[in-house]
Scaffold this motif. Structure first.
Motif, PDB file in Angstrom:
ATOM      1  N   LYS A 215      57.685  96.281  56.035  1.00 52.58           N
ATOM      2  CA  LYS A 215      57.867  97.588  55.396  1.00 52.58           C
ATOM      3  C   LYS A 215      57.348  98.727  56.271  1.00 52.58           C
ATOM      4  CE  LYS A 215      57.829  95.877  50.635  1.00 52.58           C
ATOM      5  NZ  LYS A 215      59.287  96.016  50.504  1.00 52.58           N
ATOM      6  N   GLY A 216      56.485  98.398  57.239  1.00 49.07           N
ATOM      7  CA  GLY A 216      55.953  99.421  58.136  1.00 49.07           C
ATOM      8  C   GLY A 216      56.858  99.754  59.303  1.00 49.07           C
ATOM      9  N   ILE A 217      57.958  99.018  59.466  1.00 42.69           N
ATOM     10  CA  ILE A 217      58.863  99.268  60.586  1.00 42.69           C
ATOM     11  C   ILE A 217      59.612 100.585  60.367  1.00 42.69           C
ATOM     12  CG2 ILE A 217      60.976  98.456  61.730  1.00 42.69           C
ATOM     13  CD1 ILE A 217      59.989  95.607  61.330  1.00 42.69           C
ATOM     14  N   LYS A 218      59.561 101.450  61.355  1.00 43.76           N
ATOM     15  CA  LYS A 218      60.213 102.759  61.280  1.00 43.76           C
ATOM     16  C   LYS A 218      61.540 102.793  62.029  1.00 43.76           C
ATOM     17  CE  LYS A 218      56.542 104.350  59.185  1.00 43.76           C
ATOM     18  NZ  LYS A 218      56.546 104.363  57.701  1.00 43.76           N
ATOM     19  N   ALA A 219      61.755 101.850  62.920  1.00 35.46           N
ATOM     20  CA  ALA A 219      62.972 101.839  63.731  1.00 35.46           C
ATOM     21  C   ALA A 219      64.198 101.589  62.862  1.00 35.46           C
ATOM     22  CB  ALA A 219      62.882 100.760  64.805  1.00 35.46           C
ATOM     23  N   GLN A 220      65.346 102.032  63.351  1.00 30.14           N
ATOM     24  CA  GLN A 220      66.615 101.715  62.704  1.00 30.14           C
ATOM     25  C   GLN A 220      66.988 100.289  63.083  1.00 30.14           C
ATOM     26  OE1 GLN A 220      69.719 104.568  63.440  1.00 30.14           O
ATOM     27  NE2 GLN A 220      71.313 103.290  62.517  1.00 30.14           N
ATOM     28  N   VAL A 221      67.143  99.436  62.079  1.00 34.62           N
ATOM     29  CA  VAL A 221      67.349  98.006  62.307  1.00 34.62           C
ATOM     30  C   VAL A 221      68.648  97.546  61.649  1.00 34.62           C
ATOM     31  CG1 VAL A 221      66.417  95.686  61.946  1.00 34.62           C
ATOM     32  CG2 VAL A 221      64.859  97.595  62.425  1.00 34.62           C
ATOM     33  N   LEU A 222      69.423  96.749  62.383  1.00 37.95           N
ATOM     34  CA  LEU A 222      70.548  96.033  61.803  1.00 37.95           C
ATOM     35  C   LEU A 222      70.230  94.548  61.883  1.00 37.95           C
ATOM     36  CD1 LEU A 222      73.356  96.139  60.520  1.00 37.95           C
ATOM     37  CD2 LEU A 222      74.332  95.958  62.826  1.00 37.95           C
ATOM     38  N   VAL A 223      70.149  93.906  60.730  1.00 38.10           N
ATOM     39  CA  VAL A 223      69.869  92.478  60.638  1.00 38.10           C
ATOM     40  C   VAL A 223      71.216  91.752  60.582  1.00 38.10           C
ATOM     41  CG1 VAL A 223      68.767  90.655  59.276  1.00 38.10           C
ATOM     42  CG2 VAL A 223      67.704  92.936  59.434  1.00 38.10           C
ATOM     43  N   GLY A 246      65.493 100.839  55.069  1.00 29.96           N
ATOM     44  CA  GLY A 246      66.722 101.387  55.627  1.00 29.96           C
ATOM     45  C   GLY A 246      67.523 100.443  56.484  1.00 29.96           C
ATOM     46  N   ALA A 247      67.117  99.175  56.582  1.00 30.02           N
ATOM     47  CA  ALA A 247      67.823  98.234  57.452  1.00 30.02           C
ATOM     48  C   ALA A 247      69.203  97.914  56.905  1.00 30.02           C
ATOM     49  CB  ALA A 247      67.015  96.948  57.617  1.00 30.02           C
ATOM     50  N   GLY A 248      70.136  97.672  57.821  1.00 30.32           N
ATOM     51  CA  GLY A 248      71.455  97.204  57.444  1.00 30.32           C
ATOM     52  C   GLY A 248      71.521  95.688  57.526  1.00 30.32           C
ATOM     53  N   LEU A 249      72.536  95.125  56.894  1.00 34.12           N
ATOM     54  CA  LEU A 249      72.751  93.674  56.896  1.00 34.12           C
ATOM     55  C   LEU A 249      74.207  93.412  57.246  1.00 34.12           C
ATOM     56  CD1 LEU A 249      71.912  90.725  56.258  1.00 34.12           C
ATOM     57  CD2 LEU A 249      72.578  91.186  53.873  1.00 34.12           C
ATOM     58  N   LEU A 250      74.425  92.528  58.220  1.00 30.71           N
ATOM     59  CA  LEU A 250      75.776  92.164  58.628  1.00 30.71           C
ATOM     60  C   LEU A 250      75.847  90.652  58.800  1.00 30.71           C
ATOM     61  CD1 LEU A 250      78.638  92.934  59.604  1.00 30.71           C
ATOM     62  CD2 LEU A 250      77.679  93.137  61.916  1.00 30.71           C
ATOM     63  N   ILE A 251      76.759  90.020  58.073  1.00 30.26           N
ATOM     64  CA  ILE A 251      76.999  88.587  58.192  1.00 30.26           C
ATOM     65  C   ILE A 251      78.367  88.402  58.851  1.00 30.26           C
ATOM     66  CG2 ILE A 251      77.225  86.394  56.997  1.00 30.26           C
ATOM     67  CD1 ILE A 251      74.411  87.577  56.874  1.00 30.26           C
ATOM     68  N   LEU A 252      78.380  87.788  60.011  1.00 35.03           N
ATOM     69  CA  LEU A 252      79.608  87.604  60.778  1.00 35.03           C
ATOM     70  C   LEU A 252      80.330  86.343  60.298  1.00 35.03           C
ATOM     71  CD1 LEU A 252      78.115  88.380  64.308  1.00 35.03           C
ATOM     72  CD2 LEU A 252      79.444  89.916  62.852  1.00 35.03           C
ATOM     73  N   PRO A 253      81.636  86.445  60.020  1.00 35.68           N
ATOM     74  CA  PRO A 253      82.364  85.305  59.450  1.00 35.68           C
ATOM     75  C   PRO A 253      82.705  84.231  60.474  1.00 35.68           C
ATOM     76  CG  PRO A 253      83.856  87.157  59.805  1.00 35.68           C
ATOM     77  CD  PRO A 253      82.472  87.655  60.146  1.00 35.68           C
ATOM     78  N   ASN A 254      82.731  82.986  59.983  1.00 36.18           N
ATOM     79  CA  ASN A 254      83.165  81.841  60.784  1.00 36.18           C
ATOM     80  C   ASN A 254      82.390  81.739  62.094  1.00 36.18           C
ATOM     81  OD1 ASN A 254      84.669  79.558  61.343  1.00 36.18           O
ATOM     82  ND2 ASN A 254      86.398  80.672  62.203  1.00 36.18           N
ATOM     83  N   ALA A 255      81.085  81.995  62.019  1.00 33.64           N
ATOM     84  CA  ALA A 255      80.247  82.012  63.223  1.00 33.64           C
ATOM     85  C   ALA A 255      78.870  81.465  62.882  1.00 33.64           C
ATOM     86  CB  ALA A 255      80.134  83.424  63.777  1.00 33.64           C
ATOM     87  N   SER A 256      78.153  81.052  63.921  1.00 30.75           N
ATOM     88  CA  SER A 256      76.858  80.420  63.721  1.00 30.75           C
ATOM     89  C   SER A 256      75.766  81.135  64.504  1.00 30.75           C
ATOM     90  CB  SER A 256      76.944  78.935  64.113  1.00 30.75           C
ATOM     91  OG  SER A 256      76.870  78.772  65.523  1.00 30.75           O
ATOM     92  N   HIS A 257      74.737  80.386  64.856  1.00 32.22           N
ATOM     93  CA  HIS A 257      73.618  80.896  65.648  1.00 32.22           C
ATOM     94  C   HIS A 257      74.078  81.347  67.030  1.00 32.22           C
ATOM     95  CE1 HIS A 257      69.191  81.037  65.681  1.00 32.22           C
ATOM     96  NE2 HIS A 257      69.197  80.641  66.933  1.00 32.22           N
TER      97      HIS A 257
END
Length: 278
Positions: A215-223, A246-257
């Motif tokens: 919660k202390g992270i100030k940077a703009q983050v995309l998870v 403020g973090a974003g979340l993106l799940i990429l389809p048909n993909a792994s690690h």
């Protein structure tokens, strides 16, 4: 006519038996030819890096056991508008290590020392797996040195990792490939097994950040993660995005690690959109 039917049946059979894209491990890209490359004497070690392109700086941090070559397809996408820096983390690839145990804080401090060496005051961070953890570590402990953080396939507590991931066929193939690459690149080519054992001690206890840390992270983050990640629990990825303000979340389809290798077009499009709004 019979030839055409046979060809169609062969294609169908091949398609039915073929692995899903998320089950594949595409080849490691060839080494990046940097406009400048070499070794930075930092933090008691020799840290290999390469830099290419012009523009705002972006540092690409690879996953555990890997090396900076894995980012080759992303470097090509970024170098036309950014100064792209790739680095082999301590003890990985071409970089050396000292006797200190592996730790994310120590490895993040290596990145800061490299930024100082390159006279870069502040950089965006793109991290995969351990590299994503390092990006978040930098955001927590060195917030003045980072801009945006693209955190792909990271975890923030050890329980975010799936048990038995090393037995997954794709991940096991990665571990075996990483060993071959280590023996080819490292100054200590016979020490891969010891290297894996030593870094496994870090994975067993780190990271272990609290809700307050995130919660202390100030940077703009995309998870970001693939929808079939072999290593990271989906609910944990969602937790990270919810915990960081403020973090974003993106799940990429048909993909792994290994989404950046499996679907580089989509991965790079998401990366450029996040970094540049394009």
């Amino acid at each position: 006519m019979m030839s055409a039917i046979f060809s169609a049946l062969l294609l169908l059979t091949t398609s039915v038996g073929a692995a899903e894209r998320w089950e594949t491990l595409p080849p490691t890209p060839p080494p990046v030819a940097g406009e400048k490359s070499g070794y930075a004497e930092v933090n008691g070690i020799r840290l290999y890096y390469a830099a290419i392109g012009k523009g705002s700086p972006v540092v690409l941090l690879h996953g555990g056991l890997a090396n900076s070559d894995y980012w080759g397809l992303q470097v090509k996408a970024l170098a036309s508008r950014h100064e792209v820096v790739v680095v082999d983390s301590r003890g990985h690839g071409r970089s050396s290590r000292d006797t200190r145990p592996y730790g994310y804080d120590l490895m993040a401090d290596d990145v800061v020392a490299l930024l100082d060496h390159l006279k870069i005051r502040r950089a965006d961070i793109v991290g995969w797996s351990d590299g994503g953890i390092l990006g978040l570590d930098l955001a927590i402990r060195h917030p003045d040195r980072v801009g945006k953080i693209f955190a792909f396939a990271a975890n923030t507590v050890t329980s975010g990792v799936k048990e038995g991931v090393e037995k997954n066929p794709t991940f096991a193939a990665y571990i075996e490939r990483a060993g071959r690459e280590y023996r080819r690149l490292s100054a200590t080519p016979k020490e891969y097994d010891a290297f894996v054992e030593q870094i496994s001690h870090m994975w067993a206890s780190q990271p272990n950040w609290t809700d307050a840390d995130l919660k202390g992270i100030k940077a703009q983050v995309l998870v970001v993660d693939g929808d079939h990640d072999e290593a990271i629990k989906r609910e944990h990825t969602e937790y990270i995005a919810a915990a960081i303000p403020g973090a974003g979340l993106l799940i990429l389809p048909n993909a792994s690690h290994f989404a950046f290798l499996q679907d580089p077009a989509l991965f790079n499009a998401a990366l450029l959109q996040f970094l540049d709004g394009k």
